[in-house]
Scaffold this motif. Structure first.
Motif, PDB file in Angstrom:
ATOM      1  N   GLU A   3     -75.386 -17.059  -7.376  1.00 17.11           N
ATOM      2  CA  GLU A   3     -74.188 -16.913  -6.575  1.00 17.11           C
ATOM      3  C   GLU A   3     -72.927 -17.142  -7.402  1.00 17.11           C
ATOM      4  OE1 GLU A   3     -72.377 -18.535  -2.354  1.00 17.11           O
ATOM      5  OE2 GLU A   3     -74.280 -19.251  -3.107  1.00 17.11           O
ATOM      6  N   THR A   4     -71.998 -16.200  -7.319  1.00 21.97           N
ATOM      7  CA  THR A   4     -70.704 -16.321  -7.988  1.00 21.97           C
ATOM      8  C   THR A   4     -69.622 -15.960  -6.991  1.00 21.97           C
ATOM      9  OG1 THR A   4     -70.954 -14.047  -8.776  1.00 21.97           O
ATOM     10  CG2 THR A   4     -71.595 -15.803 -10.284  1.00 21.97           C
ATOM     11  N   PRO A   5     -69.102 -16.920  -6.239  1.00 24.53           N
ATOM     12  CA  PRO A   5     -68.133 -16.638  -5.190  1.00 24.53           C
ATOM     13  C   PRO A   5     -66.916 -15.893  -5.730  1.00 24.53           C
ATOM     14  CG  PRO A   5     -68.905 -18.914  -5.088  1.00 24.53           C
ATOM     15  CD  PRO A   5     -69.407 -18.355  -6.379  1.00 24.53           C
ATOM     16  N   GLN A   6     -66.405 -14.941  -4.924  1.00 30.38           N
ATOM     17  CA  GLN A   6     -65.255 -14.144  -5.323  1.00 30.38           C
ATOM     18  C   GLN A   6     -63.951 -14.886  -5.093  1.00 30.38           C
ATOM     19  OE1 GLN A   6     -65.669 -11.108  -6.864  1.00 30.38           O
ATOM     20  NE2 GLN A   6     -67.799 -11.816  -6.830  1.00 30.38           N
ATOM     21  N   ARG A   7     -63.970 -15.910  -4.312  1.00 32.49           N
ATOM     22  CA  ARG A   7     -62.748 -16.641  -4.017  1.00 32.49           C
ATOM     23  C   ARG A   7     -63.009 -18.133  -4.198  1.00 32.49           C
ATOM     24  NH1 ARG A   7     -63.115 -19.213   0.862  1.00 32.49           N
ATOM     25  NH2 ARG A   7     -64.840 -18.565   2.237  1.00 32.49           N
ATOM     26  N   ALA A  26     -66.815 -32.319 -11.354  1.00 34.95           N
ATOM     27  CA  ALA A  26     -65.901 -31.841 -12.402  1.00 34.95           C
ATOM     28  C   ALA A  26     -66.115 -30.359 -12.670  1.00 34.95           C
ATOM     29  CB  ALA A  26     -66.111 -32.650 -13.682  1.00 34.95           C
ATOM     30  N   ARG A  27     -67.361 -29.936 -12.695  1.00 36.20           N
ATOM     31  CA  ARG A  27     -67.643 -28.515 -12.933  1.00 36.20           C
ATOM     32  C   ARG A  27     -67.133 -27.651 -11.779  1.00 36.20           C
ATOM     33  NH1 ARG A  27     -73.705 -27.913 -15.603  1.00 36.20           N
ATOM     34  NH2 ARG A  27     -73.277 -29.047 -17.531  1.00 36.20           N
ATOM     35  N   ALA A  28     -67.298 -28.141 -10.550  1.00 36.04           N
ATOM     36  CA  ALA A  28     -66.804 -27.376  -9.400  1.00 36.04           C
ATOM     37  C   ALA A  28     -65.289 -27.217  -9.463  1.00 36.04           C
ATOM     38  CB  ALA A  28     -67.223 -28.061  -8.104  1.00 36.04           C
ATOM     39  N   ALA A  29     -64.597 -28.291  -9.840  1.00 33.44           N
ATOM     40  CA  ALA A  29     -63.138 -28.222  -9.956  1.00 33.44           C
ATOM     41  C   ALA A  29     -62.733 -27.301 -11.103  1.00 33.44           C
ATOM     42  CB  ALA A  29     -62.569 -29.627 -10.167  1.00 33.44           C
ATOM     43  N   GLU A  30     -63.436 -27.396 -12.214  1.00 35.04           N
ATOM     44  CA  GLU A  30     -63.131 -26.564 -13.375  1.00 35.04           C
ATOM     45  C   GLU A  30     -63.343 -25.077 -13.064  1.00 35.04           C
ATOM     46  OE1 GLU A  30     -63.926 -27.549 -17.896  1.00 35.04           O
ATOM     47  OE2 GLU A  30     -65.739 -26.723 -16.974  1.00 35.04           O
ATOM     48  N   ALA A  31     -64.280 -24.780 -12.141  1.00 38.80           N
ATOM     49  CA  ALA A  31     -64.553 -23.395 -11.764  1.00 38.80           C
ATOM     50  C   ALA A  31     -63.466 -22.825 -10.862  1.00 38.80           C
ATOM     51  CB  ALA A  31     -65.911 -23.299 -11.081  1.00 38.80           C
ATOM     52  N   GLY A  32     -62.494 -23.648 -10.494  1.00 37.17           N
ATOM     53  CA  GLY A  32     -61.379 -23.159  -9.702  1.00 37.17           C
ATOM     54  C   GLY A  32     -61.452 -23.457  -8.226  1.00 37.17           C
ATOM     55  N   HIS A  33     -62.445 -24.207  -7.806  1.00 36.31           N
ATOM     56  CA  HIS A  33     -62.572 -24.544  -6.390  1.00 36.31           C
ATOM     57  C   HIS A  33     -61.625 -25.681  -6.020  1.00 36.31           C
ATOM     58  CE1 HIS A  33     -65.951 -21.863  -6.124  1.00 36.31           C
ATOM     59  NE2 HIS A  33     -66.657 -22.559  -7.007  1.00 36.31           N
ATOM     60  N   ASP A  34     -61.282 -25.734  -4.754  1.00 39.40           N
ATOM     61  CA  ASP A  34     -60.455 -26.811  -4.208  1.00 39.40           C
ATOM     62  C   ASP A  34     -61.387 -27.949  -3.806  1.00 39.40           C
ATOM     63  OD1 ASP A  34     -58.680 -28.448  -2.934  1.00 39.40           O
ATOM     64  OD2 ASP A  34     -58.232 -27.070  -1.276  1.00 39.40           O
ATOM     65  N   VAL A  35     -61.519 -28.932  -4.686  1.00 43.00           N
ATOM     66  CA  VAL A  35     -62.547 -29.962  -4.530  1.00 43.00           C
ATOM     67  C   VAL A  35     -61.950 -31.272  -4.023  1.00 43.00           C
ATOM     68  CG1 VAL A  35     -64.350 -31.293  -5.710  1.00 43.00           C
ATOM     69  CG2 VAL A  35     -63.889 -28.919  -6.386  1.00 43.00           C
ATOM     70  N   THR A  36     -62.644 -31.874  -3.070  1.00 42.19           N
ATOM     71  CA  THR A  36     -62.334 -33.214  -2.586  1.00 42.19           C
ATOM     72  C   THR A  36     -63.575 -34.070  -2.760  1.00 42.19           C
ATOM     73  OG1 THR A  36     -60.727 -32.444  -0.947  1.00 42.19           O
ATOM     74  CG2 THR A  36     -61.709 -34.617  -0.579  1.00 42.19           C
ATOM     75  N   ALA A 171     -76.483 -21.979   2.789  1.00 38.93           N
ATOM     76  CA  ALA A 171     -75.273 -21.166   2.739  1.00 38.93           C
ATOM     77  C   ALA A 171     -74.041 -21.994   2.417  1.00 38.93           C
ATOM     78  CB  ALA A 171     -75.081 -20.435   4.063  1.00 38.93           C
ATOM     79  N   HIS A 172     -74.140 -23.317   2.586  1.00 38.60           N
ATOM     80  CA  HIS A 172     -72.999 -24.203   2.341  1.00 38.60           C
ATOM     81  C   HIS A 172     -73.342 -25.277   1.313  1.00 38.60           C
ATOM     82  CE1 HIS A 172     -70.892 -22.409   5.742  1.00 38.60           C
ATOM     83  NE2 HIS A 172     -72.010 -22.531   6.439  1.00 38.60           N
ATOM     84  N   ALA A 173     -74.322 -24.997   0.450  1.00 39.90           N
ATOM     85  CA  ALA A 173     -74.736 -25.963  -0.573  1.00 39.90           C
ATOM     86  C   ALA A 173     -74.347 -25.459  -1.963  1.00 39.90           C
ATOM     87  CB  ALA A 173     -76.242 -26.186  -0.511  1.00 39.90           C
ATOM     88  N   MET A 174     -73.907 -26.374  -2.802  1.00 38.31           N
ATOM     89  CA  MET A 174     -73.520 -26.034  -4.176  1.00 38.31           C
ATOM     90  C   MET A 174     -74.120 -27.060  -5.125  1.00 38.31           C
ATOM     91  SD  MET A 174     -69.666 -25.681  -5.783  1.00 38.31           S
ATOM     92  CE  MET A 174     -69.254 -24.273  -4.745  1.00 38.31           C
ATOM     93  N   PHE A 175     -74.866 -26.569  -6.135  1.00 34.00           N
ATOM     94  CA  PHE A 175     -75.508 -27.436  -7.119  1.00 34.00           C
ATOM     95  C   PHE A 175     -75.079 -26.997  -8.523  1.00 34.00           C
ATOM     96  CE2 PHE A 175     -78.709 -26.895  -3.611  1.00 34.00           C
ATOM     97  CZ  PHE A 175     -78.456 -28.110  -2.992  1.00 34.00           C
ATOM     98  N   PRO A 176     -73.936 -27.460  -9.004  1.00 35.85           N
ATOM     99  CA  PRO A 176     -73.402 -26.996 -10.296  1.00 35.85           C
ATOM    100  C   PRO A 176     -74.262 -27.320 -11.510  1.00 35.85           C
ATOM    101  CG  PRO A 176     -71.667 -27.995  -8.969  1.00 35.85           C
ATOM    102  CD  PRO A 176     -72.962 -28.312  -8.299  1.00 35.85           C
ATOM    103  N   LEU A 177     -75.205 -28.264 -11.383  1.00 40.68           N
ATOM    104  CA  LEU A 177     -76.029 -28.623 -12.538  1.00 40.68           C
ATOM    105  C   LEU A 177     -77.305 -27.802 -12.639  1.00 40.68           C
ATOM    106  CD1 LEU A 177     -75.807 -32.541 -12.523  1.00 40.68           C
ATOM    107  CD2 LEU A 177     -74.173 -30.853 -13.386  1.00 40.68           C
TER     108      LEU A 177
END
Length: 374
Positions: A3-7, A26-36, A171-177
C-alpha cells in the motif's frame, strides 16, 4: 502491491515508550503523514505494572513516549484505557487460566485494545489510520481489498499476534516496520540517528501486567490456593499441586513430582481439569495432537468456504506446520499433516497461505493419536 497512499493520512501512532513504536511513528511522519502520538495508560496504578523499562504500562514508558514524540515533532497525548484493559485483557487472562486454558494476552490486547477501543476512538476523532511498531505488512490488492502478510524479516515477524484483525481493521492499520529487512540493531541505530533516547531501551518479552514475571503467583493472588492431585495416565496419584491454574499443557518443569516415572523419563502435563482440580501427567509421546477444533474464528478478509491446505502457527514464537482446515458451523476444524506437541486449549491458531494471514481462532479441543489419548 504494498500500500502506498496517494494522499497524506491523519495517523494516530500508538507509542508504547519502546524503540519499535518510536521508529514507526518517525517513519510515518517522515513519509508525509499528519501524525499524532498517543500512549495508552493501561493501569489505574502504573507502579503495579512493570518497571525498569520492561513493558508498555509504566510511568517511565509514558515519559519515554512523550520525549520521542517531542523529538519527532508530533503532538502527543495519553489516553486512559485502564478500565477497558482490565476487563478485556487482565480479567480474561485470569478467567481463561481458571478454566484450564492457556490464553495469549498480547493477542487479546491487539484485538480488544489497540485495534478495537483505540481504533474506534481514532476514527471517531477523524483519524484515518492507527500506526504501531509491529513487524507485519498490509498489502493493498488491485480490487481495493487489503491483506495482512508476514514481515519481510521472518526473525522479527509479529503477524501471529495480529491474526485477530478483520478486513475493516486492516483498512485502518499501518505497520511502517513491516517492509524492513533489518536487524533489531539496525532499528536501534536508526533510532539513535533520529535522536530518540529509546534507542538502547531493553525489549519487553514478558506479560506487562505481571510486575515480577511470576505468573503463577499472580494467579494465586486472584484465584487463591486450591490444593489438588497430580495423577498419571492410569489415574494414580503421583503428587499434589496448589492450583491447577498454575500449569499449562506440555509443561515439564516445576511439576514437583516425588514419584519417578516407571521408564525413568521426564513427564509432561497432558491435561488440566478445573472441575476435579487435577493435573494429569505422562510421557512426551502422549502430547502428540493430530487434529483440533477452534472457536471464534476471525478472518483477515473473506472467510474460506471449504477445506483447504494451509500452514499454521500455534504460538507467538513457534514455527509453521502444514494443516488442512475448514470452517464448520462457526468453528474451525484443523487436521495436522504430522502430529504436533504442546497444543493447549486457549491458545490461538493462526492460518497462513504463503505469507498471507488467512485468519485465527481460539483452540477449544484437541484430538490425540490413539496411543496418546488420555
Amino acid at each position: 502491491m504494498t500500500e502506498t497512499p496517494q494522499r497524506p493520512l491523519r495517523v494516530l501512532a500508538a507509542m508504547s515508550g519502546g524503540v519499535d513504536s518510536a521508529v514507526a511513528a518517525a517513519r510515518a511522519a517522515e513519509a508525509g503523514h499528519d501524525v499524532t502520538g498517543v500512549h495508552l495508560a493501561l493501569s489505574a496504578n502504573p507502579q503495579s505494572f512493570r518497571t525498569g523499562a520492561r513493558g508498555c504500562c509504566t510511568i517511565e514508558d509514558s515519559r519515554d513516549a512523550r520525549r520521542a514524540a517531542d523529538v519527532i515533532g508530533i503532538p502527543f497525548y495519553v489516553w486512559d484505557l485502564a478500565d477497558r484493559f482490565r476487563e478485556d485483557v487482565v480479567e480474561d487472562f485470569v478467567a481463561e487460566y481458571e478454566a484450564g486454558r492457556t490464553p495469549n494476552p498480547c493477542l487479546r490486547c491487539n484485538e480488544k485494545i489497540k485495534f478495537a477501543a483505540l481504533l474506534d476512538k481514532a476514527l471517531a476523532l477523524g483519524f484515518d489510520a492507527v500506526c504501531t511498531g509491529h513487524y507485519a505488512k498490509v498489502i493493498l490488492r488491485e480490487d481495493g481489498s487489503r491483506e495482512l502478510h508476514r514481515a519481510s524479516d521472518m526473525a522479527k515477524d509479529q503477524s501471529y499476534v495480529l491474526g485477530v484483525l478483520d478486513e475493516k481493521q486492516l483498512a485502518h492499520a499501518m505497520f511502517p516496520l513491516g517492509d524492513t529487512v533489518t536487524t533489531k540493531e539496525e532499528i536501534r541505530a536508526e533510532a539513535e540517528r533520529r535522536g530518540l533516547a529509546v534507542a538502547k531501551k531493553p525489549d519487553s518479552h514478558d506479560i506487562c501486567f505481571i510486575a515480577d514475571g511470576d505468573t503463577q503467583g499472580f494467579l494465586a493472588q486472584r484465584l487463591g490456593k486450591a490444593e489438588g492431585d497430580i495423577v498419571d495416565e492410569s489415574g494414580a496419584k503421583v503428587g499434589t499441586h496448589e492450583g491447577a491454574y498454575g500449569f499449562t499443557i506440555g509443561q515439564r518443569k516445576g511439576l514437583r513430582i516425588g514419584t519417578p516415572a516407571p521408564d525413568g523419563k521426564p513427564r509432561y502435563v497432558l491435561d488440566i481439569s478445573p472441575v476435579t482440580n487435577t493435573v494429569t501427567v505422562g510421557p512426551a509421546a502422549a502430547l502428540d495432537v493430530t487434529a483440533l477444533t477452534a472457536i471464534r474464528p476471525r478472518w483477515c478478509g473473506t472467510a474460506p468456504t471449504g477445506p483447504g491446505g494451509y500452514t499454521a502457527q500455534l504460538r507467538a514464537h513457534g514455527g509453521e506446520t502444514e494443516v488442512t482446515a475448514e470452517p464448520v458451523d462457526g468453528e474451525l476444524r484443523v487436521t495436522f499433516t504430522e502430529p504436533v506437541r504442546g497444543v493447549a486449549p486457549g491458545q490461538a491458531i493462526v492460518l497462513y497461505d504463503g505469507t498471507r494471514v488467512v485468519g485465527s481462532a481460539t483452540i477449544a479441543t484437541t484430538t490425540r493419536t490413539p496411543a496418546a489419548a488420555l
